[in-house]
Design an enzyme around this catalytic site. Structure first.
Site, short mmCIF file in Angstrom:
data_model
loop_
_atom_site.label_atom_id
_atom_site.label_comp_id
_atom_site.label_asym_id
_atom_site.label_seq_id
_atom_site.Cartn_x
_atom_site.Cartn_y
_atom_site.Cartn_z
N GLU A 1 -7.10 -4.50 25.25
CA GLU A 1 -6.45 -4.86 26.52
C GLU A 1 -4.94 -4.72 26.42
O GLU A 1 -4.27 -4.28 27.34
CB GLU A 1 -6.85 -6.28 26.91
CG GLU A 1 -8.33 -6.35 27.29
CD GLU A 1 -8.79 -7.76 27.52
OE1 GLU A 1 -8.67 -8.60 26.60
OE2 GLU A 1 -9.29 -8.03 28.62
N GLU B 1 -16.28 -8.96 23.78
CA GLU B 1 -16.27 -10.36 24.21
C GLU B 1 -17.65 -10.88 24.62
O GLU B 1 -17.97 -12.04 24.38
CB GLU B 1 -15.30 -10.55 25.36
CG GLU B 1 -13.83 -10.45 24.98
CD GLU B 1 -13.32 -9.01 24.95
OE1 GLU B 1 -14.12 -8.07 24.93
OE2 GLU B 1 -12.08 -8.86 24.94
N1 T1G Z 1 -9.88 -13.71 15.69
C1 T1G Z 1 -9.74 -14.38 14.54
N2 T1G Z 1 -10.29 -14.03 13.37
C2 T1G Z 1 -11.03 -12.94 13.37
C3 T1G Z 1 -11.25 -12.16 14.52
C4 T1G Z 1 -10.61 -12.58 15.72
N3 T1G Z 1 -10.71 -11.90 16.85
N4 T1G Z 1 -12.05 -11.12 14.19
C5 T1G Z 1 -12.32 -11.27 12.88
N5 T1G Z 1 -11.73 -12.34 12.39
C6 T1G Z 1 -11.75 -12.80 11.01
C7 T1G Z 1 -13.14 -13.16 10.54
O1 T1G Z 1 -13.45 -14.49 10.92
C8 T1G Z 1 -12.97 -13.02 9.04
O2 T1G Z 1 -12.23 -14.14 8.63
C9 T1G Z 1 -12.05 -11.82 8.92
O3 T1G Z 1 -11.37 -11.72 10.18
C10 T1G Z 1 -12.74 -10.54 8.62
O4 T1G Z 1 -13.75 -10.40 9.62
C11 T1G Z 1 -8.66 -12.03 25.97
C12 T1G Z 1 -10.34 -13.44 24.59
C13 T1G Z 1 -12.67 -7.08 13.80
C14 T1G Z 1 -14.68 -5.62 13.56
O5 T1G Z 1 -14.83 -10.29 19.18
O6 T1G Z 1 -15.94 -7.83 15.32
O7 T1G Z 1 -10.06 -10.77 22.57
O8 T1G Z 1 -13.89 -15.13 7.08
O9 T1G Z 1 -15.64 -10.13 8.03
O10 T1G Z 1 -16.39 -6.69 8.90
O11 T1G Z 1 -10.33 -10.48 26.22
O12 T1G Z 1 -14.32 -9.16 12.58
O13 T1G Z 1 -12.18 -13.54 6.21
O14 T1G Z 1 -11.47 -15.84 7.01
O15 T1G Z 1 -15.88 -9.50 10.46
O16 T1G Z 1 -13.99 -5.78 8.73
C15 T1G Z 1 -12.63 -10.24 20.79
C16 T1G Z 1 -14.53 -9.94 16.46
C17 T1G Z 1 -12.02 -11.59 20.67
C18 T1G Z 1 -13.80 -9.06 17.46
C19 T1G Z 1 -13.67 -6.71 11.57
N6 T1G Z 1 -12.71 -9.63 19.49
N7 T1G Z 1 -14.36 -9.46 15.12
O17 T1G Z 1 -14.90 -6.66 10.88
O18 T1G Z 1 -14.39 -8.16 8.92
S1 T1G Z 1 -12.02 -12.38 22.21
C20 T1G Z 1 -13.84 -9.74 18.78
C21 T1G Z 1 -15.12 -8.42 14.67
C22 T1G Z 1 -10.78 -11.58 23.08
C23 T1G Z 1 -9.64 -11.20 25.24
C24 T1G Z 1 -10.66 -12.01 24.50
C25 T1G Z 1 -14.89 -8.06 13.24
C26 T1G Z 1 -13.96 -6.86 13.07
P1 T1G Z 1 -12.46 -14.69 7.12
P2 T1G Z 1 -15.04 -9.56 9.26
P3 T1G Z 1 -14.97 -6.75 9.29
#
Ligand code: T1G
Length: 694
Positions: free
Chosen positions: A105, A125
């Protein structure tokens, strides 16, 4: 660090730097706004590049801030995107690896976007029970079109950047060094005016109503209890039917509604729970893991075959050891059959099938498996048999090999004591069907070495399992809790229920399958065997005899075409059995128990709170390291409904004082001894806390 600002010639570069995935937390958002302001005030700067440090451009909003004041603190992501979009100088997003959620975004608010190939582009999301809340549902359709945008937003699945090359999302898919290409691109567009804004584009899709109605019908069928997918369609529809700012406002309203829902909180809990489970407090994350280049599996039965497939699927060679050629041939043939079935469903190519089967060897001789890096036994669940196997393994396996047992309840410390290398012994409890169920209980013996734990946890990720560490106790985490669940199910039959009523009640709660259908699927004789052992080991624990009476009738379930239910040949549909129901009613009479009408609420409370109470004991005893681990066990291994977040999370949602009140009520009833409240539950309830409170 949150974001670095650096001027390179006439280009200001803002590098997001908020490990691990550049989540757009409050500090990072503030740094972006600051950088844009600084660049616009600097006369030497003619263009601005936003890029990400480390392994992502940005993984989106920082989910850890959700439902905290920081999430809504200015500058919100909306404000940041506004500042970017209204910059007087062109802003270019230079994207690599991961650009998801709020990260995409943010990029959509930029005037230009370039990407390295292979970058994962997504608005995931919906997988967290929400929807893109910073303009994604309004901007994405404007650059990739209504259909592709709707598909990406409702599925939440990533699309590789190169597949979006032909859309208005990307000006370029770069071939060389992204940073260098970004500077060159910035110089090229520095003087271009007016600056192109995604919000000014139009979504043209003739007869969008029909397409969206079709989409709604499809999504309604698969969304189940989750409200988000349909709300995603509503939001995307606004990109066609409303002015941009009205669409943005509508999206915001939908987002705020969804983020408060219990379903979304459950999904976010599971998201973090999955990741937390791989963290073992006393095993540093950088503990060197042993190299696993080959696997041996002992036993080519259902479990041994399923376990083997996990490693074959991950490209790791497997040698299966059996005692008899016939059993070995049957096991190998079953693995091939499973792959052929996947191929028939279009899930596997012939080439992949051949590759996997090419990694599989069979043998009747222990000597052939001595060089494997890990051996997993999946032999009969009997300690005498385990003793025989592990003594032999101790003789033949090379030093440093990991010796794992797939036992589902037996004492891993005792198994380790059969060897001279207890530090190399661990439990790897797979769940049937082992090549399908995500859960892997990693049972840590008292002497299991830390690097063995680290190795198996890493291996669990490689074979795409959710590894959850359990201490040693009878049944570990999952089966110890299901034991109490099953006890209550049996007592309910004695007190007035019939199998179908219990199953229907818990399936309405959201379980994939009720206890009696599950018993018929897994085989009622499995529990029968364990109860017989329990009657000897723990004579003071009472069980309903109904399940034993059923087994004495030879009704083991689907495998005997008769269990709690009747089955027609070739049909897995359960039909209520008059014979069994009569047996149950007669058994109540024999016990002198007056059958009564029992509500669905009581059924659900007694089954689910039995899990919760035992889970609390497991936490107290340190068998499970954290409540979310218990939730992950139940979400990935026992069909507990995802939208409820797992038994401990669900208890927190209900409120522990309410759970405790119900338990105390049942403790006054029949078999009240089964309802001794776990001290931890009582303590947390008194403190007004939850199991998952940080
Ligand atoms: N926020 C905070 N921490 C996150 C995170 C995030 N968005 N995504 C991953 N982590 C942390 C995860 O908890 C782990 O932490 C570490 O990163 C490695 O993750 C307004 C509101 C990005 C593809 O849903 O799909 O944006 O355990 O083991 O396999 O519209 O993480 O090491 O302490 O999964 O390389 C939307 C979710 C948010 C993406 C990486 N975004 N993340 O995968 O590593 S809502 C998501 C993933 C949003 C807006 C809305 C995957 C990854 P720790 P990992 P990975």
């Amino acid at each position: 660090m949150t974001a670095e600002y650096k001027v390179n010639g006439s280009v200001a570069v803002i590098t997001l730097n908020n490990p691990p995935v550049n989540g757009l937390g409050h500090a990072t958002r503030s740094a972006i706004v600051q950088g844009i302001k600084q660049a616009n005030e600097d006369g030497a700067v003619k263009a601005i590049v936003i890029t990400g440090a480390g392994k992502a451009f940005s993984g989106g909003a920082d989910i850890r801030e959700f439902n905290t004041p920081k999430a809504l603190a200015e500058p919100t992501l909306h404000t940041v995107i506004n500042v970017v979009e209204n910059s007087e100088k062109p802003v270019i997003a230079a994207i690599h690896s991961v650009c998801m959620g709020g990260g995409l975004e943010l990029a959509l608010g930029c005037h230009y976007r370039i990407a390295a190939p292979g970058a994962q582009i997504a608005l995931p999301e919906v997988k967290l029970g929400i929807l893109p809340g910073a303009g994604g549902t309004q901007r994405l359709p404007r650059v990739v079109g209504l259909e592709l945008a709707l598909n990406m937003i409702v599925s939440g699945n990533p699309v590789p950047s190169e597949k979006l090359a032909g859309t208005k999302l990307f000006s370029e898919i770069v071939k060389g060094d992204l940073a260098q290409d970004a500077l060159e691109f910035a110089a090229k567009v520095a003087d271009q005016r007016p600056l192109p804004k995604v919000r000014d584009l139009k979504v043209d899709y003739p007869n969008h109503e029909a397409f969206l109605q079709f989409s709604r019908n499809t999504v309604k069928a698969m969304a189940g209890p989750f409200p988000a997918p349909l709300k995603c369609i509503d939001a995307v529809e606004a990109s066609v039917t409303k002015k941009f700012d009205d669409g943005l406002k509508y999206e915001r309203e939908l987002f705020i509604d969804l983020v408060q829902t219990p379903e979304s909180k459950a999904l976010r809990h599971a998201f973090f729970g999955e990741r937390a489970a791989s963290k073992i407090p006393d095993v540093p994350e950088d503990t060197p893991a042993r190299e696993i280049k080959s696997v041996a599996v002992i036993g080519a039965g259902t479990m041994g075959g399923g376990i083997s497939m996990n490693f074959l699927n991950a490209g790791i060679p497997v040698t299966i050891l059996e005692m008899k050629q016939e059993a070995l041939d049957k096991g190998m043939a079953t693995i091939r059959k499973n792959y052929e079935n996947s191929m028939k469903k279009g899930k596997l190519t012939q080439e992949k099938l051949d590759q996997r089967m090419g990694l599989l060897k069979g043998t009747l001789s222990y000597e052939d498996i001595g060089q494997a890096d890990i051996v997993i036994e999946a032999v009969f669940e009997d300690m005498a048999v385990k003793e025989q196997v592990f003594k032999k393994l101790d003789e033949v396996m090379k030093p440093g090999a990991i010796l794992a047992s797939n036992t589902s309840t037996l004492d891993v410390n005792k198994i380790a004591s059969f060897t001279k290398r207890p530090q190399d012994v661990i439990g790897t409890h797979f769940f049937s069907p082992a090549n399908v169920m995500k859960l892997l209980e990693i049972v840590r013996g008292d002497k299991t070495a830390k690097d063995v734990l680290a190795t198996v946890m890493k291996l669990s990720k490689k074979i795409k399992k959710t590894g959850v560490v359990s201490g040693v106790c009878d049944g570990f985490i999952g089966n110890r809790m299901i034991e109490q669940y099953s006890r209550q199910a049996g007592f309910l039959l004695e007190e007035g229920c019939l199998p179908e009523q219990v199953d229907k009640a818990v399936e309405k709660f959201g379980f994939a399958m009720g206890p009696f259908r599950m018993g018929d699927l897994a085989g009622n004789d499995v529990g029968w065997y364990i109860r017989k052992r329990r009657y000897v080991e723990k004579p003071n624990i009472t069980y309903s005899k109904t399940a034993d009476l059923l087994c004495e009738m030879g009704r083991f379930g689907q495998k005997t075409s008769a269990g709690w239910y009747d089955y027609k040949p070739g049909d897995r549909k359960p039909y209520p059995s008059q014979l069994v129901n009569d047996m149950i009613v007669k058994h109540s009479a024999d016990l002198g128990v007056e059958r009564r009408k029992i509500s669905d609420q009581e059924i659900v409370e007694r089954l689910v709170y039995a899990l919760v109470n035992e889970g609390a004991h497991i936490l107290e005893e340190g068998i499970a390291m954290r409540a979310s681990d218990i939730d992950m066990v139940y979400l990935t291994g026992y069909g507990f409904p995802l939208f409820r977040g797992g038994p401990m999370f669900y208890a927190d949602t209900v409120g522990l004082p309410n759970v405790l009140m119900a338990i105390e009520k049942y403790a006054k009833g029949r078999h009240g001894d089964a309802w001794k409240p776990a001290p931890l539950l009582a303590k947390l309830a008194a403190e007004g806390k939850g199991f998952n409170d940080k």
